[in-house]
Design a protein around this motif. Structure first.
Motif, mmCIF file in Angstrom:
data_model
loop_
_atom_site.group_PDB
_atom_site.id
_atom_site.type_symbol
_atom_site.label_atom_id
_atom_site.label_comp_id
_atom_site.label_asym_id
_atom_site.label_seq_id
_atom_site.Cartn_x
_atom_site.Cartn_y
_atom_site.Cartn_z
ATOM 1 N N ILE A 1 38.240 38.791 38.059
ATOM 2 C CA ILE A 1 37.028 39.501 38.459
ATOM 3 C C ILE A 1 36.512 38.876 39.751
ATOM 4 O O ILE A 1 36.433 37.653 39.874
ATOM 5 C CB ILE A 1 35.957 39.440 37.354
ATOM 6 N N CYS A 2 36.188 39.713 40.722
ATOM 7 C CA CYS A 2 35.792 39.227 42.043
ATOM 8 C C CYS A 2 34.413 38.584 42.016
ATOM 9 O O CYS A 2 33.513 39.049 41.305
ATOM 10 C CB CYS A 2 35.791 40.374 43.054
ATOM 11 N N ASP A 3 34.259 37.534 42.790
ATOM 12 C CA ASP A 3 32.994 36.812 42.891
ATOM 13 C C ASP A 3 32.438 36.991 44.296
ATOM 14 O O ASP A 3 32.847 36.332 45.241
ATOM 15 C CB ASP A 3 33.219 35.332 42.584
ATOM 16 N N LYS B 1 42.096 32.408 42.684
ATOM 17 C CA LYS B 1 41.536 32.781 43.980
ATOM 18 C C LYS B 1 42.525 33.651 44.741
ATOM 19 O O LYS B 1 42.621 33.615 45.957
ATOM 20 C CB LYS B 1 41.201 31.535 44.793
ATOM 21 N N ARG B 2 43.288 34.446 44.009
ATOM 22 C CA ARG B 2 44.288 35.304 44.633
ATOM 23 C C ARG B 2 43.611 36.318 45.544
ATOM 24 O O ARG B 2 42.628 36.943 45.168
ATOM 25 C CB ARG B 2 45.062 36.044 43.547
ATOM 26 N N PRO B 3 44.106 36.514 46.781
ATOM 27 C CA PRO B 3 43.504 37.476 47.682
ATOM 28 C C PRO B 3 43.557 38.877 47.117
ATOM 29 O O PRO B 3 44.455 39.238 46.383
ATOM 30 C CB PRO B 3 44.377 37.372 48.958
ATOM 31 N N GLU B 4 42.542 39.663 47.480
ATOM 32 C CA GLU B 4 42.474 41.059 47.068
ATOM 33 C C GLU B 4 43.622 41.862 47.696
ATOM 34 O O GLU B 4 43.972 41.676 48.855
ATOM 35 C CB GLU B 4 41.129 41.645 47.507
ATOM 36 N N ALA C 1 37.040 35.735 46.480
ATOM 37 C CA ALA C 1 37.503 34.828 45.437
ATOM 38 C C ALA C 1 37.416 35.540 44.096
ATOM 39 O O ALA C 1 36.647 36.479 43.922
ATOM 40 C CB ALA C 1 36.641 33.561 45.426
ATOM 41 N N ARG C 2 38.245 35.105 43.149
ATOM 42 C CA ARG C 2 38.269 35.731 41.836
ATOM 43 C C ARG C 2 38.097 34.673 40.755
ATOM 44 O O ARG C 2 38.455 33.510 40.946
ATOM 45 C CB ARG C 2 39.593 36.465 41.615
ATOM 46 N N ALA D 1 29.698 41.907 49.197
ATOM 47 C CA ALA D 1 30.252 43.031 48.438
ATOM 48 C C ALA D 1 30.092 44.339 49.206
ATOM 49 O O ALA D 1 31.000 45.179 49.243
ATOM 50 C CB ALA D 1 29.575 43.127 47.074
ATOM 51 N N LEU D 2 28.932 44.533 49.833
ATOM 52 C CA LEU D 2 28.730 45.732 50.637
ATOM 53 C C LEU D 2 29.680 45.757 51.828
ATOM 54 O O LEU D 2 30.262 46.796 52.160
ATOM 55 C CB LEU D 2 27.279 45.800 51.113
#
Length: 309
Positions: free
Chosen positions: A63-65, A299-302, A54-55, A71-72
């Motif tokens: 910015i990613c949340d 919430k645009r996908p990466e 999610a962003r 994250a790892l």
């Protein structure tokens, strides 16, 4: 140096991994350590593929949340994909201020995956969205943790830092994660007109991961202009990481969400801009953006970098 010893662990389901982000700092560290050890023993990430974080919109930049465990897993997935390229950089209050006056810098960031790094960005999330980011993913903590997490041996190219700093950083990473091959390609003294030649060397080294250590915003702009397909599947703009690894960064007490427990010299050193002080200019930008009526939900996908497939 202290390393994390591999030992069999109970399977970590996605729900259990995500639950680490709701635990106390001590429990969170233990949970992420279990994920890291499991990856090294079993040779794979214990979470589903195609993670789409999610962003949150911070001053017009997504910015990613992500929590630490996710994250790892996200970074590990991107580094081991058979094709494509992802670029990860880190945002803080200083870089946000620069972005507001430098459209080229903003454009470069918009084409990269951005993670929240300091208290200023955390405060902006709370003011604009009502809650903080799940974790502050400081580059000097996140990148070494990611290299520990990734089980598969990687070829890791390094560009930037002074000559002596680059050498010491490569040696420190080699001791920390000896199953990876650390490849110092060039220090930051090279003429910028030679950038394409430097990247040809990265491509010839068949690097899986590229770490670029330069001053911001030159770092992000340089990556945007010169790094492309064939230059590693995962690229990270690490700014002062090499100085931290070499022991040149000033030692300070670990932050609440830091990972100083990886036991490298000065590993938990706080960066100057993460001292908790948020300047009036940054607050002005955030409050002006909040009350301007701009859209603050995303919430645009990466996506991988355009043209990288």
């Amino acid at each position: 140096m202290t390393t994390i010893n591999a030992s069999p662990e109970t399977s970590m389901t996605p729900d259990r991994i995500r639950s680490a982000d709701r635990q106390s700092p001590a429990s969170r560290k233990a949970s992420v350590a279990r994920v890291s050890r499991q990856g090294r023993v079993r040779g794979g990430n214990p979470v589903p593929a195609a993670i789409a974080p999610a962003r949150r919109d911070i001053l017009g930049l997504d910015i990613c949340d992500l929590g630490w465990a996710e994250a790892l897993a996200f970074g590990g997935e991107r580094a081991t994909m058979p094709f494509g390229q992802s670029i990860i950089v880190f945002a803080n209050a200083d870089s946000a201020n620069r972005m507001m006056r430098d459209p080229d810098y903003r454009a470069a960031l918009s084409r990269q995956t951005v993670l929240p790094e300091d208290r200023g960005i955390d405060l902006a999330a709370r003011l604009l969205h009502g809650q903080r980011f799940r974790a502050r993913l400081t580059g000097t903590d996140f990148v070494p943790a990611l290299l520990t997490y990734i089980a598969k041996p990687m070829r890791i190219a390094l560009v930037g830092g002074h000559a002596a700093t680059l050498k010491k950083a490569a040696e420190a990473l080699g001791r920390h994660a000896p199953w990876h091959s650390i490849l110092p390609i060039a220090d930051d003294a090279f003429d910028r007109g030679q950038s394409d030649a430097i990247m040809e060397r990265v491509g010839a080294a068949n690097a899986d991961i590229l770490l670029v250590s330069m001053d911001s915003p030159a770092q992000e702009k340089w990556i945007d202009r010169h790094v492309g397909p064939g230059h590693a599947r995962l690229v990270l703009g690490v700014e002062r990481l090499f100085e931290t690894l070499s022991g040149e960064a000033r030692r300070a007490s670990p932050r609440r969400f830091g990972l100083g427990w990886f036991s490298l010299p000065a590993w938990g050193a706080s960066r100057r801009r993460d001292t908790g002080t948020v300047g009036p200019l940054f607050l002005y930008h955030v409050l002006r953006y909040k009350f301007s009526g701009a859209k603050v939900e995303s919430k645009r996908p990466e996506m991988a970098k355009a043209g990288s497939l």
